[in-house]
Design a protein around this motif. Structure first.
Motif, mmCIF file in Angstrom:
data_model
loop_
_atom_site.group_PDB
_atom_site.id
_atom_site.type_symbol
_atom_site.label_atom_id
_atom_site.label_comp_id
_atom_site.label_asym_id
_atom_site.label_seq_id
_atom_site.Cartn_x
_atom_site.Cartn_y
_atom_site.Cartn_z
ATOM 1 N N GLN A 88 1.110 -0.969 -0.001
ATOM 2 C CA GLN A 88 -0.111 -0.095 0.345
ATOM 3 C C GLN A 88 0.775 1.350 -0.030
ATOM 4 N N ALA A 89 2.117 1.269 0.907
ATOM 5 C CA ALA A 89 2.965 2.499 1.229
ATOM 6 C C ALA A 89 3.655 2.462 -0.529
ATOM 7 N N GLY A 90 3.906 1.338 -1.022
ATOM 8 C CA GLY A 90 4.828 1.775 -2.480
ATOM 9 C C GLY A 90 3.824 2.293 -3.755
ATOM 10 N N ALA A 93 3.055 5.756 -2.953
ATOM 11 C CA ALA A 93 4.121 6.616 -3.009
ATOM 12 C C ALA A 93 4.684 6.668 -5.004
ATOM 13 N N PHE A 94 3.969 5.367 -4.944
ATOM 14 C CA PHE A 94 5.101 5.500 -6.814
ATOM 15 C C PHE A 94 3.628 7.316 -6.909
ATOM 16 N N LEU A 95 1.940 7.026 -6.997
ATOM 17 C CA LEU A 95 1.802 7.276 -7.421
ATOM 18 C C LEU A 95 1.485 9.144 -6.996
ATOM 19 N N ASP A 96 2.196 9.327 -5.640
ATOM 20 C CA ASP A 96 3.230 10.038 -5.746
ATOM 21 C C ASP A 96 4.288 11.138 -6.701
ATOM 22 N N ILE A 97 4.748 10.180 -6.505
ATOM 23 C CA ILE A 97 6.422 11.073 -7.351
ATOM 24 C C ILE A 97 5.407 10.181 -9.488
ATOM 25 N N LEU A 130 12.025 8.936 0.273
ATOM 26 C CA LEU A 130 11.494 9.496 2.005
ATOM 27 C C LEU A 130 9.283 8.857 1.805
ATOM 28 N N ASP A 131 9.312 9.245 0.861
ATOM 29 C CA ASP A 131 7.386 9.499 1.124
ATOM 30 C C ASP A 131 6.856 7.508 1.462
ATOM 31 N N ALA A 132 7.215 6.990 1.019
ATOM 32 C CA ALA A 132 6.866 5.658 0.968
ATOM 33 C C ALA A 132 7.489 4.893 2.737
ATOM 34 N N GLY A 133 8.117 5.596 3.270
ATOM 35 C CA GLY A 133 8.863 5.388 4.364
ATOM 36 C C GLY A 133 7.788 6.382 5.187
#
Length: 145
Positions: A88-90, A93-97, A130-133
């Motif tokens: 879920q975090a990945g 984060a993918f969408l954010d990046i 950082l986003d994924a973490g």
């Protein structure tokens, strides 16, 4: 607990020998390459290369030849709650990046800014980590509340 209820899984002896041989060959190869890269201090560099590569090389040998006989794989190991949190975090984060990359590219194209590529790419990699973490910590915190 009786001795009969315990089963010991051991690899055949020749697998251990092969693991040590692979580890030794890889250690020697790395140490010779490191020594050759520093001909002035060949033996010192080769020794440092051997010290740095011995443990990973032996571990690789054990992984390749021994662990298939001694480690029992969990049939549902990929279905743990932590794995779901990481997925879920990945994904988030993918969408954010992806959005950040599109916005940055748009700003650079419209503004006709000249920037070096490497710092921008390194910034995106750092931002994604950082986003994924942070997303993982937030998901974990919500789940454990």
């Amino acid at each position: 607990m009786s001795k009969a209820s315990f089963t010991s899984r051991r690899a055949p002896i020749h697998h251990y020998v092969l693991a040590v041989l692979l580890g030794a060959i890889l250690t020697i190869a790395v140490s010779v390459l490191v020594g050759a890269s520093n001909p002035g201090d060949f033996w010192l560099a080769a020794g440092i290369g051997a010290l740095c590569s011995a443990y990973p090389a032996m571990s690789l040998g054990a992984r390749v030849f021994v662990s298939n006989n001694t480690v029992t794989r969990d049939a549902q190991g990929g279905q743990g709650v932590e794995v779901q949190w990481m997925r879920q975090a990945g994904a988030g984060a993918f969408l954010d990046i992806l959005v950040a990359t599109i916005v940055i590219a748009g700003v650079l194209a419209v503004g006709r800014f000249q920037v070096e590529t490497l710092p921008v790419l390194l910034g995106l990699v750092g931002l994604s980590a950082l986003d994924a973490g942070l997303r993982y910590l937030a998901i974990r915190h919500r789940a454990l509340k």
